[in-house]
Design a protein around this motif. Structure first.
Motif, PDB file in Angstrom:
ATOM      1  N   SER A 484       0.811  -1.168   0.111  1.00 49.79           N
ATOM      2  CA  SER A 484       0.017  -0.037  -0.001  1.00 49.79           C
ATOM      3  C   SER A 484       0.779   1.290   0.157  1.00 49.79           C
ATOM      4  O   SER A 484       0.488   2.334  -0.822  1.00 49.79           O
ATOM      5  CB  SER A 484      -0.984   0.131   1.141  1.00 49.79           C
ATOM      6  N   GLU A 485       2.093   1.106   0.618  1.00 45.15           N
ATOM      7  CA  GLU A 485       3.047   2.420   0.838  1.00 45.15           C
ATOM      8  C   GLU A 485       3.223   2.817  -0.589  1.00 45.15           C
ATOM      9  O   GLU A 485       3.438   4.065  -0.878  1.00 45.15           O
ATOM     10  CB  GLU A 485       3.991   2.106   1.761  1.00 45.15           C
ATOM     11  N   LYS A 486       3.542   1.816  -1.375  1.00 49.73           N
ATOM     12  CA  LYS A 486       4.105   2.042  -3.019  1.00 49.73           C
ATOM     13  C   LYS A 486       2.896   2.742  -3.806  1.00 49.73           C
ATOM     14  O   LYS A 486       3.277   3.720  -4.364  1.00 49.73           O
ATOM     15  CB  LYS A 486       4.703   0.760  -3.486  1.00 49.73           C
ATOM     16  N   MET A 487       1.850   2.323  -3.409  1.00 46.41           N
ATOM     17  CA  MET A 487       0.530   2.967  -4.155  1.00 46.41           C
ATOM     18  C   MET A 487       0.267   4.369  -3.715  1.00 46.41           C
ATOM     19  O   MET A 487      -0.194   5.300  -4.393  1.00 46.41           O
ATOM     20  CB  MET A 487      -0.693   2.194  -3.824  1.00 46.41           C
ATOM     21  N   PHE A 488       0.734   4.588  -2.510  1.00 47.45           N
ATOM     22  CA  PHE A 488       0.544   6.137  -1.767  1.00 47.45           C
ATOM     23  C   PHE A 488       1.480   7.047  -2.532  1.00 47.45           C
ATOM     24  O   PHE A 488       1.853   8.236  -2.017  1.00 47.45           O
ATOM     25  CB  PHE A 488       0.222   6.022  -0.420  1.00 47.45           C
TER      26      PHE A 488
END
Length: 632
Positions: A484-488
């Protein structure tokens, strides 16, 4: 107990159609109530139930499915009923916009009567379905008749005493008369088993009739179509008035009226016609009649033309010569005849398809019928040899081929479309890019979503990325919490829009995915709407060329009749008669076609040919034919 808004609506509509069975549309059924339900349940042999109460009594009710209503209609019409078709003019969703308890608007869109049928399932393909009208104006009488399923429209000035013979000749499905003539004419009409409809004399007024005819044919005067007397105008005008009432203003495609006269055809009284068994046997039906023996036509229009010719034999030598010359040509040119008949096997009933389209009761198959018929007409026109006899040459010249329409119909329609527009799937692939896209989304939505998933996984480098769907979020992109961090991150935050976070997953969407979702969810409806729009465009194009198409259909019928009679002559070794205006009547080796056919079917041996000479000698003008019972 107060009546419901729906029942109040029903009673209001029924009050305007007291003499008719009211087919009241409710969803997927036509419902009938009160006396209509009792009568229909008995006539159709269906269950009679009840729905609510009125004035303290149960309301009788029965119904028939909307999708199979035609079969029930045919039964009711044959049993003498008139049926008012009441349709829903809006959807329940649209009705609710006016208020939660609003009743769906309904209206009668058509009165179904024996003489106003257009559906193939309700008609005999090889016979006309005439609606006739008779009136009397001072010392003159006239009969007019129309077949709204083919557009044929004719009239004739007659003496009142000739009504019976003309009814026997035409065998109309329904006769309209002024109500003032009903007591006098009902016994005569009932003898022929013809449904009789009496209407106000005002409908037969010649002034009003002339206005209606001019309006229908878009002319300032009817003089260009014939010299009609007041009675003829009144009879024709009453038919237009009746059609406006029964079709609710949606008039069928009618050809300009043709005027018939007694001087051009052989007059046959009803008893003689019945005993000659020209078109029906004494036992009833076509089998055993002359028509049954002669009818080798391939097209329905050709069969109807043959029946008309047998019912009204011509007395005009020039006309007879043209017809026999055409048969002789086809007899002597067997290759032409065989090739032509092969083409005719692919000719549908163009006129009836055209009529349904003009009344907006048609469907994709009617458009395909027009297309296929015009293609065959084009081929017959191109393949026809030179030096044709007059009748066939005239027919060939009337094969009016609107090439642009054929091209449109060929590129737009599939080979075997569904019966109804509502079923969709009749517009060919490649005809409309927007339609193709909608169909692809409708039919291949999963594969498109899978491709999006593959593209997003490649774009983000997250191979576990999935696109899923639920009823709350619709389509969404799901990654595990570890990704998720990558998507944010700044790299993807402008593309992937956060929707929801759960304990183990994070869900996103994109503008592109949201648009795709909307398209997928509406693709089926959008595809059908596009097809409906394209259908209407094609229907209008066909209607604009209706006159030319109708002429082509008539020409095909003429060719069919000539080639079929030639084929019959070849098969049975018949010869061309020699005809002139003298009183010579001589037959050598004559054979009775009906008896000969019967002997052949029974295996009773060949028919023994006979000679007959009834020629006038000297001053002899009468022959008395007697039977054995008169020998004494």
């Amino acid at each position: 107990m107060p009546i419901t808004p729906m029942m109040a609506q029903y009673l209001d509509i029924k009050a305007a159609h007291k003499g008719d069975l009211l087919f009241y549309r409710m969803g997927d059924f036509y419902e009938m109530f009160f006396e209509d339900a009792i009568a229909a349940a008995e006539a159709l042999d269906i269950a009679l139930t009840k729905r609510g109460k009125h004035d303290g009594s149960d309301i009788p009710m029965c119904g028939v499915p909307f999708h199979s209503a035609e079969g029930y209609l045919l039964t009711l019409i044959r049993k003498g009923f008139r049926v008012a078709i009441c349709e829903q003019m809006e959807s329940p969703k649209e009705a609710k916009k006016r208020g939660h308890k609003s009743v769906v608007n309904r209206a009668v869109v058509r009165l179904v009567t024996p003489g106003t049928l257009t559906e193939d399932s309700l008609l005999e393909a090889r016979s006309h379905n005439f609606l006739a009208a008779f009136t009397e104006v001072r010392n003159g009488c006239a009969l007019a008749w129309v077949d709204i399923s083919t557009g044929e429209f004719r009239t004739m000035a007659i003496d009142k005493i000739m009504l019976g013979p003309e009814l026997a000749r035409l065998a109309p499905s329904e006769l309209i008369i002024p109500d003032s003539l009903e007591p006098d004419l009902r016994p005569t009409v009932e003898d022929f088993g013809i449904p009789l409809t009496s209407i106000g004399r005002a409908a037969f007024d010649s002034t009003g009739g002339n206005e209606r005819l001019c309006r229908l044919f878009k002319v300032s005067t009817m003089d260009g179509h014939g010299t009609f007397n007041r009675a003829e105008i009144g009879a024709m005008g009453s038919i237009i008035e009746y059609l406006e009432i029964t079709q609710k203003g949606n008039l069928p495609l009618l050809r300009p009226p043709q005027q018939e006269t007694h001087t051009k055809t052989v007059q046959i009284d009803a008893a003689t016609r019945r005993n000659l068994e020209l078109t029906s046997a004494l036992s009833g039906g076509r089998s055993g009649s002359l028509l049954a023996v002669l009818d080798q036509t391939i097209t329905a229009a050709g069969a109807r033309l043959l029946e008309a010719r047998l019912s009204s034999p011509s007395r005009v030598l020039e006309t007879i010569y043209e017809r026999t010359d055409a048969i002789e040509y086809c007899f002597n040119n067997n290759t032409y005849t065989e090739k032509t008949r092969l083409r005719l096997r692919n000719v549908p009933d163009i006129n009836r398809a055209l009529s349904r389209l003009s009344l907006d009761r048609g469907g994709p198959r009617d458009l395909v019928a027009i297309r296929n018929g015009l293609i065959q007409a084009q081929c017959l026109n191109e393949e026809a040899p030179s030096n044709l006899p007059k009748l066939i040459e005239n027919a060939k010249s009337n094969l009016i081929i609107p090439g642009s329409l054929i091209e449109q119909l060929e590129t737009s329609l599939v080979e075997e479309p569904p019966l109804f527009v509502r079923d969709g799937g009749f517009i060919a692939i490649g005809r409309d890019a927007e339609l193709d896209e909608a169909r692809q989304l409708r039919d291949e939505g999963r594969s498109i979503i899978a491709q999006y998933q593959k593209d997003y996984a490649k774009q983000t480098g997250i191979q576990s990325l999935k696109i899923k769907h639920n009823n709350v979020l619709g389509y969404f992109i799901e990654v595990t919490a570890t990704h998720s961090e990558k998507m944010f991150s700044t790299e993807f935050s402008d593309v992937f829009i956060h929707r929801q976070t759960t304990a183990n997953q994070t869900r996103f969407t994109t503008v592109e995915l949201s648009k795709l979702e909307t398209k997928i969810l509406t693709a089926g409806g959008r595809a059908l709407d596009i097809e409906k729009h394209l259908y209407e465009e094609l229907r209008i194009q066909v209607s604009e060329l209706a006159a030319e198409i109708s002429i082509t259909a008539r020409a095909l019928a003429e060719i069919d009749l000539a080639t079929s009679l030639a084929q019959l002559a070849i098969t049975n070794s018949w010869c061309k008669p020699k005809l002139d205006s003298s009183r010579t009547f001589e037959i050598s080796g004559g054979r009775h076609p009906v008896v000969e056919r019967s002997l052949h079917q029974q295996g009773s041996g060949a028919f023994i040919a006979n000679d007959c000479d009834l020629s006038v000698e000297k001053d002899t003008a009468i022959w008395l034919l007697t039977g054995p019972n008169m020998a004494g």
